[in-house]
Design a protein around this motif. Structure first.
Motif, mmCIF file in Angstrom:
data_model
loop_
_atom_site.group_PDB
_atom_site.id
_atom_site.type_symbol
_atom_site.label_atom_id
_atom_site.label_comp_id
_atom_site.label_asym_id
_atom_site.label_seq_id
_atom_site.Cartn_x
_atom_site.Cartn_y
_atom_site.Cartn_z
ATOM 1 N N ALA A 185 -7.168 6.527 -16.737
ATOM 2 C CA ALA A 185 -8.100 7.258 -15.879
ATOM 3 C C ALA A 185 -9.085 6.300 -15.229
ATOM 4 N N PRO A 186 -9.858 6.797 -14.290
ATOM 5 C CA PRO A 186 -10.777 5.933 -13.548
ATOM 6 C C PRO A 186 -11.731 5.180 -14.462
ATOM 7 N N THR A 187 -11.941 3.936 -14.146
ATOM 8 C CA THR A 187 -12.899 3.123 -14.887
ATOM 9 C C THR A 187 -13.821 2.443 -13.894
ATOM 10 N N SER A 188 -14.828 1.784 -14.388
ATOM 11 C CA SER A 188 -15.789 1.147 -13.496
ATOM 12 C C SER A 188 -15.170 -0.005 -12.705
ATOM 13 N N HIS A 189 -14.059 -0.554 -13.183
ATOM 14 C CA HIS A 189 -13.405 -1.615 -12.430
ATOM 15 C C HIS A 189 -12.067 -1.128 -11.882
ATOM 16 N N GLY A 190 -11.979 0.150 -11.619
ATOM 17 C CA GLY A 190 -10.756 0.768 -11.113
ATOM 18 C C GLY A 190 -10.509 0.394 -9.663
ATOM 19 N N ALA A 191 -9.653 1.156 -9.020
ATOM 20 C CA ALA A 191 -9.275 0.899 -7.644
ATOM 21 C C ALA A 191 -10.497 0.930 -6.736
ATOM 22 N N THR A 192 -10.509 0.025 -5.800
ATOM 23 C CA THR A 192 -11.607 -0.008 -4.846
ATOM 24 C C THR A 192 -11.082 0.381 -3.483
ATOM 25 N N THR A 193 -11.983 0.823 -2.651
ATOM 26 C CA THR A 193 -11.607 1.197 -1.304
ATOM 27 C C THR A 193 -12.268 0.240 -0.333
ATOM 28 N N ALA A 200 -20.057 8.216 -29.417
ATOM 29 C CA ALA A 200 -21.422 7.797 -29.106
ATOM 30 C C ALA A 200 -21.477 6.774 -27.971
ATOM 31 N N GLU A 201 -20.387 6.098 -27.709
ATOM 32 C CA GLU A 201 -20.362 5.068 -26.662
ATOM 33 C C GLU A 201 -20.441 5.722 -25.275
ATOM 34 N N ALA A 202 -21.336 5.215 -24.423
ATOM 35 C CA ALA A 202 -21.530 5.788 -23.090
ATOM 36 C C ALA A 202 -20.670 5.099 -22.026
ATOM 37 N N ASN A 203 -20.323 3.836 -22.241
ATOM 38 C CA ASN A 203 -19.565 3.078 -21.259
ATOM 39 C C ASN A 203 -18.084 3.426 -21.361
ATOM 40 N N LEU A 204 -17.503 3.847 -20.247
ATOM 41 C CA LEU A 204 -16.108 4.289 -20.248
ATOM 42 C C LEU A 204 -15.141 3.182 -20.632
ATOM 43 N N ASP A 205 -15.350 1.994 -20.103
ATOM 44 C CA ASP A 205 -14.448 0.887 -20.438
ATOM 45 C C ASP A 205 -14.481 0.575 -21.930
ATOM 46 N N LYS A 206 -15.678 0.541 -22.484
ATOM 47 C CA LYS A 206 -15.807 0.261 -23.914
ATOM 48 C C LYS A 206 -15.226 1.414 -24.741
ATOM 49 N N LYS A 207 -15.444 2.648 -24.275
ATOM 50 C CA LYS A 207 -14.895 3.822 -24.966
ATOM 51 C C LYS A 207 -13.363 3.740 -24.988
ATOM 52 N N ASN A 208 -12.761 3.373 -23.859
ATOM 53 C CA ASN A 208 -11.307 3.210 -23.792
ATOM 54 C C ASN A 208 -10.831 2.130 -24.751
ATOM 55 N N GLU A 209 -11.559 1.016 -24.767
ATOM 56 C CA GLU A 209 -11.199 -0.083 -25.677
ATOM 57 C C GLU A 209 -11.291 0.366 -27.134
#
Length: 175
Positions: A19-27, A90-99
């Motif tokens: 799913a989308p992450t902070s470093h996902g696809a850019t436009t 409890a983790e707020a950062n999506l990338d860290k949550k995914n990890e």
């Protein structure tokens, strides 16, 4: 019966990692505030879904653990699993949550949380199966299906907005 769908639930949760992450696809227009807002909405929805999935697993396994002897190996395994899921929630950062989810998944993929070894649970096979497939599992499964359906509906809406913006931008550039 619903126990056989549990691996599917885990697989679908694993798919959400794409799913989308902070470093996902850019436009081409990364400075566009509307685009950034839509990306943030997508991230927020993904975080909400992952948290809902984690909480459902926490509730389910906490219920299972409560019915086991607290000194059993399986209860300790479940306690560790629940603590890892609680940290991920409890983790707020999506990338860290995914990890964190990947690490949890890898750590417990070899764990026999759903398998009965009488010396680890203190229950017979029938007792453990009944414990795993009680009404709580059905409730969590329904909740999971509802949460995932809502998530995909919201992602479709956000994707539609992105397409609409892209088409508008394309036609505005041509005129």
């Amino acid at each position: 019966m619903l126990l056989k769908y549990f691996p599917l639930v885990l697989l679908l949760a694993q798919c959400l990692l794409a799913a989308p992450t902070s470093h996902g696809a850019t436009t081409a227009k990364t400075n566009d505030p509307t685009q950034k807002q839509l990306e943030q909405e997508a991230q927020n929805e993904t975080i909400k879904l992952l948290n809902a999935l984690f909480r459902a697993q926490i509730a389910y396994f906490s219920g299972v653990r409560a019915k086991l002897s607290p000194t059993s190996q399986r209860a300790r395994d479940i306690e560790l699993y629940v603590s890892r899921l609680t940290e991920a929630t409890a983790e707020a950062n999506l990338d860290k949550k995914n990890e964190m989810w990947l690490n949890i998944f890898e750590e417990f993929s070899k764990s026999p949380l759903l398998l009965n070894k009488q010396q680890e649970t203190g229950l017979s096979n029938d007792e453990y199966q009944a414990l795993l497939t009680d009404a709580k599992l059905q409730e969590i499964t329904k909740s999971y299906i509802r949460d995932v359906s809502t998530y995909f509906w919201k992602m479709a809406q956000i994707s539609g907005k992105v397409v609409e913006i892209s088409v508008d931008d394309y036609f505005n550039q041509r005129t």
